[in-house]
Design an enzyme around this catalytic site. Structure first.
Site, short mmCIF file in Angstrom:
data_model
loop_
_atom_site.label_atom_id
_atom_site.label_comp_id
_atom_site.label_asym_id
_atom_site.label_seq_id
_atom_site.Cartn_x
_atom_site.Cartn_y
_atom_site.Cartn_z
N ASP A 22 0.87 -1.22 0.04
CA ASP A 22 0.01 -0.14 0.04
C ASP A 22 0.83 1.21 -0.08
O ASP A 22 1.80 1.41 0.42
CB ASP A 22 -0.84 0.11 1.12
CG ASP A 22 -2.15 0.88 1.00
OD1 ASP A 22 -2.33 1.28 -0.06
OD2 ASP A 22 -2.71 1.54 2.22
N ASN A 70 -10.86 -2.42 -5.15
CA ASN A 70 -10.11 -1.18 -5.64
C ASN A 70 -10.68 -0.98 -7.16
O ASN A 70 -10.63 -0.01 -7.92
CB ASN A 70 -8.63 -1.90 -6.12
CG ASN A 70 -7.96 -1.74 -4.76
OD1 ASN A 70 -6.83 -2.73 -5.03
ND2 ASN A 70 -7.99 -0.85 -3.83
C1 IPE Z 1 -5.25 -2.55 0.02
O1 IPE Z 1 -4.97 -1.28 -0.03
C2 IPE Z 1 -5.29 -3.27 -1.40
C3 IPE Z 1 -3.79 -3.36 -1.95
C4 IPE Z 1 -2.74 -2.97 -1.46
C5 IPE Z 1 -4.00 -3.96 -3.41
P1 IPE Z 1 -6.29 -0.15 -0.20
O2 IPE Z 1 -5.43 1.26 -0.37
O3 IPE Z 1 -7.01 -0.52 -1.34
O4 IPE Z 1 -6.87 0.07 1.26
P2 IPE Z 1 -7.83 0.62 2.12
O5 IPE Z 1 -8.79 1.38 0.99
O6 IPE Z 1 -6.80 1.79 2.65
O7 IPE Z 1 -8.26 0.12 2.99
C1 IPE Z 2 -1.83 0.53 -3.42
O1 IPE Z 2 -1.40 1.62 -3.38
C2 IPE Z 2 -1.97 -0.27 -4.91
C3 IPE Z 2 -3.52 -0.41 -5.01
C4 IPE Z 2 -4.33 -0.51 -4.12
C5 IPE Z 2 -3.81 -0.97 -6.14
P1 IPE Z 2 -2.71 2.81 -3.29
O2 IPE Z 2 -3.09 2.90 -4.63
O3 IPE Z 2 -3.93 2.07 -2.42
O4 IPE Z 2 -2.05 4.11 -2.76
P2 IPE Z 2 -2.56 4.65 -1.46
O5 IPE Z 2 -2.53 4.07 -0.17
O6 IPE Z 2 -3.83 5.61 -1.64
O7 IPE Z 2 -1.31 5.69 -1.44
MG MG Z 3 -4.06 2.50 -0.17
#
Ligand code: IPE
Ligand code: IPE
Ligand code: MG
Length: 233
Positions: A22, A70
């Protein structure tokens, strides 16, 4: 030669590590870059981190690549993520196979366009050595959907037990993760391996995924080797 410190954690390295990768968008925002650049930087970090985990004695790494939730992001971002998966799946698998690993995918892949699914099938067909370390990529993965699906399949067979449910999880045949690492500062599982994480040791770091490095990974393995896992006993 390995230092004493290194061999200490190598001896008790976790067998299966889950990684919630993340923080890609925040990494990009800090640099005034578009979101997609953050996701690209995140993708570039996969092989070095997984390679280090295997060097430390880990046998299975399950990566949270794309959650079912996502898919609810903006159309632009989802398209960029799917394009990145389309572009990177094969070259990433090539690199992982080159370092002696095999690759599989977990999740509901019916969501992805046919050409992406074809790449996943093709990569999985290359898994000829069942003893090779495994990189399991969770794609359009939801822990809750996985549990519901596994219970439904177990019910269809007329035999709902812990064993029959486990046989129908995407991780069937794999041991539970010993350790789950989440980068990016949030302290939650976000629907990752809900069933399997019952006794996983949880590790959280503020480091954003594209900045997460092998030194920090090794220090987590070191800490893991000092944790006492009682599993209720
Ligand atoms: C979890 O991260 C999913 C992945 C890393 C693929 P998210 O960014 O989607 O999670 P939340 O929204 O902070 O819970
Ligand atoms: C994790 O990074 C990747 C995916 C969830 C696909 P994020 O896209 O959630 O990035 P942040 O957490 O918003 O910085
Ligand atoms: Mg994230």
């Amino acid at each position: 030669m390995k230092s004493n410190k290194e061999s200490t954690f190598t001896l008790s390295a976790p067998n299966h590590v889950g990684m919630i990768m993340d923080g890609n968008r925040r990494w990009a925002r800090k640099r005034l870059l578009p979101r997609a650049a953050g996701h690209r930087a995140g993708a570039k970090n996969v092989v070095p981190i997984v390679g280090c985990a295997f060097d430390c004695g880990v046998k299975i790494v399950t990566l949270y690549v794309f959650s079912t939730e996502n898919a609810g992001r903006s159309e632009d971002e989802v398209t960029a993520l799917i394009d990145l998966i389309r572009d990177q799946a094969k070259p990433m698998a090539d690199k992982l196979i080159e370092i002696g690993a095999r690759v599989s995918y977990a999740g509901d892949r019916s969501y992805f366009p046919q050409d992406v699914r074809d790449i996943m099938d093709e990569v999985e067909r290359r898994n000829t050595n069942p003893d090779a370390p495994l990189v399991n990529m969770a794609m359009n993965y939801s822990g809750r959907s996985e549990i519901v699906r596994a219970c439904a399949l177990a019910a269809q067979s007329g035999n709902v037990t812990q064993e029959s449910i486990e046989r129908n999880l995407y991780t069937a045949g794999l041991p539970d993760p010993d350790m789950i690492i989440r980068t990016g500062g949030e302290k939650r599982l976000s629907n990752f391996l809900l069933y399997q994480a019952a006794y996983s040791e949880l590790f959280f770091t503020d480091t954003l995924w594209p900045d997460f490095n092998t030194a920090e990974l090794k220090s987590m393995f070191e800490e893991y080797s000092h944790r006492t896992r009682r599993i209720g006993r």
